[in-house]
Write an enzyme that holds these catalytic residues in place. Structure first.
Site, PDB file in Angstrom:
ATOM      1  N   HIS A  42       0.756  -1.060   0.060  1.00 55.06           N
ATOM      2  CA  HIS A  42       0.067  -0.242  -0.235  1.00 55.06           C
ATOM      3  C   HIS A  42       0.822   0.939  -0.093  1.00 55.06           C
ATOM      4  O   HIS A  42       0.062   2.159  -0.740  1.00 55.06           O
ATOM      5  CB  HIS A  42      -0.847   0.136   1.104  1.00 55.06           C
ATOM      6  N   HIS A  50     -10.103   3.089  -0.567  1.00 56.88           N
ATOM      7  CA  HIS A  50     -10.412   2.681   0.567  1.00 56.88           C
ATOM      8  C   HIS A  50     -11.326   1.500   0.694  1.00 56.88           C
ATOM      9  O   HIS A  50     -12.543   1.273   1.455  1.00 56.88           O
ATOM     10  CB  HIS A  50     -10.791   3.810   1.375  1.00 56.88           C
TER      11      HIS A  50
END
Length: 758
Positions: A56, A102
């Site tokens: 990420h 998200h």
């Protein structure tokens, strides 16, 4: 543990490779870590490495491929590498924008996951000195039949609306799709656009040694710890137990933070600024240190974690550094501006403390209880993070769809009702009516009411930004190279269809596990297809996000590289929307119809085909895309068309129905123009580079003549009728369906679905 000595012993204890694995550090990475550090890390240091080397934060599987994207043109001020991309929109102004995912948090806790996605992307924009003016969301949910889908839709939509509405930024565009491939891993991609003066843009880079580090915003809690690591791992059934790793948002605090930051930015107090997003205080401090120095050679950071504002008692250095509590920023101030900064944040009742200072050591040094709990070089955490050349295999080639094997429909009205009420095509009014689209007073038109791109006025001017979000994962699954090209081309087309000059894109690349060569093949080819389209259309990538490991129990999502496009409208009197069409206008198709039905809505919904049976997606000719889009833009600017609409899913007839539903008037289709095509290929084919425009009688011959000069193919499709209750005639005697009946089917599916009880 409450005894400080015991806590320090725990934090500074040497860790081994087993602990590394527990933190997501694999064996080869452990060796790299120990080699770079020259010793084994302690617990705090290991936690920091684990988040900074997570997929990420480090993009370790995609970095080398992302370099294939063009990132510059005449209007790009800042490309990838900062919090958001920046483009020149004239008059000394800049548009600043970015899209981020998200996904994992929104599946685990849909309301807070989606809400904090909105909050995080807003901070990426205003941390650069921009006032946010628009929000966009691209949502993918599982099959409507899946037991979790309805609650996930409700939670995500409530979270987006709850945060965006309260913070006072309009949500103006987006897309929502349903597919069983997202059953175990939904996608929530949030985009924000802001406006700034070009001489007042702030960056994370540029901090120099000897300056105070200033923490502002909410206090730090235990929410979101290891959020970046969670976002870099596959799901398993039952992972709802990971709820503690989902952050909790407070939009009212975010609103105060926006105003306080912009007020301080109006002074000369800030040297560098970074929001605390994924990996919280760790990523913000490391990224500022890594890009610091007068020549970007990097600097060091010393922080006293006892000075970090905390809302929970007994937090350890490990928890403080890995917390992803929301609404927080990190700044490097000039030494004589501390009192100025404190006064601003005191005014807004926000925490604001000097927690450390910058150094020339190139090290990240942390103390707690007066003792050093971390001392590691910054470089291995940032640019020296792993950068894999993952093995990949060429995606399999599908056979083209042989539509001749399937009978022509007996009633085209029945087909239209089914397509227009299918989950992907049905109106998403139930969703976007929960979003405040007009707060701030500058939303001219939103794409959510079937338009191609949202139009947001640049406050106090006659200029506007056009904003869109696009991806057809069915095309990408069928051929990632062509599907990647198409995602960029459709964004380009949608901006052009409202009269905007496309300038640049942000992206959100959503894929499965990159350690699987087959998945990595889709990632590589999609990026290469997107890159080609960006080059040929002069439509560069200026920011973005990569979200990998979107899998549950080994089953990956459909490959979904979302494109967020931004364009400029220099004169708001020269735009086109769906609402402009008038009775008596002629419908003209700009671009050639060849009747491609592979990977189409018709093939999926009417024929019921799946997977390889869907065949190949339509080819994208980028030269024709550019030529046709330029023609459409010029016709809009010359007021030769009354409305325009991109032809995409569902083909010509569904685009025409969108126009009819937007205006409430009927359409009579000319059944004689399709020549050698069958009825279904002509009506429902999804050939690219096409835009449907409505043209008044006075302008029709002029437009056709101009098209001939520009070497642009055009066809007359039909007429808009006088009466709002007229039937929509499809191919004469082959079927008739009223606009009212279509509206009921189109707008009725989602409310009925959301209000039903299993």
């Amino acid at each position: 543990m409450t005894d400080k000595t015991a806590i320090l012993a725990h934090l500074t204890a040497e860790q081994d490779d087993t602990a590394g694995l527990e933190h997501g550090i694999k064996a080869d990475e452990w060796e790299r870590l120990v080699t770079r550090l020259g010793r084994k890390p302690n617990l705090v240091e290991l936690g920091i490495y684990s988040v900074m080397w997570s997929e990420h934060c480090s993009y370790k599987s995609s970095r080398r491929h992302l370099s294939k994207f063009p990132t510059k043109n005449d209007r790009v001020i800042q490309g990838p590498g900062e919090n958001a991309g920046v483009i020149d929109i004239g008059d000394g102004q800049a548009a600043i924008f970015k899209m981020e995912s998200h996904n994992h948090p929104s599946y685990i806790e849909p309301y807070q996951g989606a809400a904090t996605g909105v909050g995080g992307i807003l901070r990426d924009v205003f941390t650069m000195g921009a006032r946010p003016i628009a929000l966009v969301n691209a949502l993918r949910f599982g099959s409507p039949d899946h037991p979790k889908t309805r609650s996930l839709v409700a939670g995500v939509v409530a979270g987006i609306g709850g945060y965006g509405n309260c913070v006072g930024v309009p949500t103006v565009a987006g897309e929502t799709q349903f597919d069983e491939g997202y059953n175990g891993n939904i996608l929530v991609n949030a985009m924000a656009v802001g406006l700034a003066d070009q001489d007042k843009i702030f960056y994370a880079r540029g901090a120099t040694p000897g300056n105070p580090i200033f923490y502002v915003g909410s206090k730090t809690g235990r929410d979101g710890i290891h959020g970046a690591t969670m976002a870099s791992a596959e799901f398993s059934e039952g992972d709802e137990e990971k709820r503690p790793t989902v952050q909790v948002g407070d939009p009212f605090t975010e609103k105060l933070l926006i105003e306080a930051c912009l007020e301080l930015m109006a002074t000369d107090a800030i040297q560098a600024i970074q929001d605390m997003g994924a990996a919280g205080l760790t990523s913000s401090s490391v990224e500022m240190a890594a890009s610091g120095g007068e020549n970007g050679e990097g600097i060091g950071v010393v922080m006293d974690l006892d000075k970090v504002p905390q809302r929970e008692e007994g937090m350890t250095a490990y928890e403080i550094m890995l917390s992803e509590s929301q609404e927080r920023m990190l700044m490097v101030l000039y030494p004589d501006k501390i009192d100025v900064a404190k006064a601003v944040f005191d005014k807004y009742d926000l925490s604001a403390e000097v927690i450390g200072h910058t150094t020339d050591t190139g090290h990240l040094v942390l103390t707690q209880f007066g003792e050093t709990v971390c001392d590691i070089p910054v470089a291995p955490l940032a640019e020296d993070a792993p950068n894999y050349d993952r093995p990949w295999t060429e995606p399999p080639k599908r056979a083209p769809l042989d539509i001749s094997k399937y009978p022509e429909p007996e009633d085209y009205g029945e087909v239209l009702l089914k397509l227009m009420s299918s989950p992907d095509m049905a109106s998403k009014r139930w969703i976007w009516e929960q979003y405040d689209r007009h707060v701030m007073g500058d939303t001219v038109d939103s794409s959510q009411s079937m338009g191609d791109a949202a139009i947001v006025r640049i406050h106090g001017t006659n200029k506007a930004l056009a904003i869109t979000s696009d991806c057809n994962p069915h095309y990408v699954a069928a051929d990632p190279y062509e599907g990647g090209k198409q995602a960029v081309a459709e964004a380009y087309r949608n901006l052009s269809a409202v009269g905007a000059t496309p300038i640049a894109i942000t992206d959100n690349l959503n894929f499965g596990n990159p350690e699987k060569p087959a998945t990595m093949g889709y990632i590589v080819k999609a990026i290469e297809g997107m890159a080609e389209a960006c080059r040929e259309l002069d439509f560069p990538v200026v920011s973005g996000n990569v979200s990998l490991y979107n899998e549950t129990d080994g089953i990956a999502i459909p490959p979904t590289p979302v494109v967020g496009g931004v364009g400029l409208i220099e004169d708001l009197s020269k735009v086109a929307t769906l609402n402009g069409a008038q009775p008596g206008d002629t419908l003209v198709v700009v671009g050639e119809t060849k009747g491609h039905l592979g990977a189409s809505l018709y093939a999926r919904e009417w024929l019921g085909l799946k997977g390889d049976d869907l065949g190949t997606p339509p080819q994208v000719n980028l030269a024709i895309e550019a030529k046709n889009a330029a023609f459409v833009r010029e016709m809009i600017r010359q007021a030769k068309v009354t409305s325009a609409h991109d032809v995409s899913e569902g083909g010509l007839i569904c685009a025409a129905i969108d126009m009819a539903l937007a205006t409430g008037i009927g359409i009579i289709i000319d059944p004689t123009i399709h020549k050698d095509l069958t009825n279904c290929t002509w009506l429902f084919g999804e050939d690219q580079a096409r835009t449907l425009v409505s043209v008044s009688e006075d302008c029709l011959s002029d437009l056709i003549g101009r098209a001939a000069v520009a070497d642009v193919h055009v066809d007359v499709l039909g007429q808009l009728t006088e009466s709002p209750d007229d039937d929509l005639l499809v191919l004469g005697t082959y079927g008739v369906v009223s606009v009212g009946e279509l509206r009921k089917a189109h707008e009725g599916w989602l409310p009925a679905y959301m209000n039903s009880v299993d």
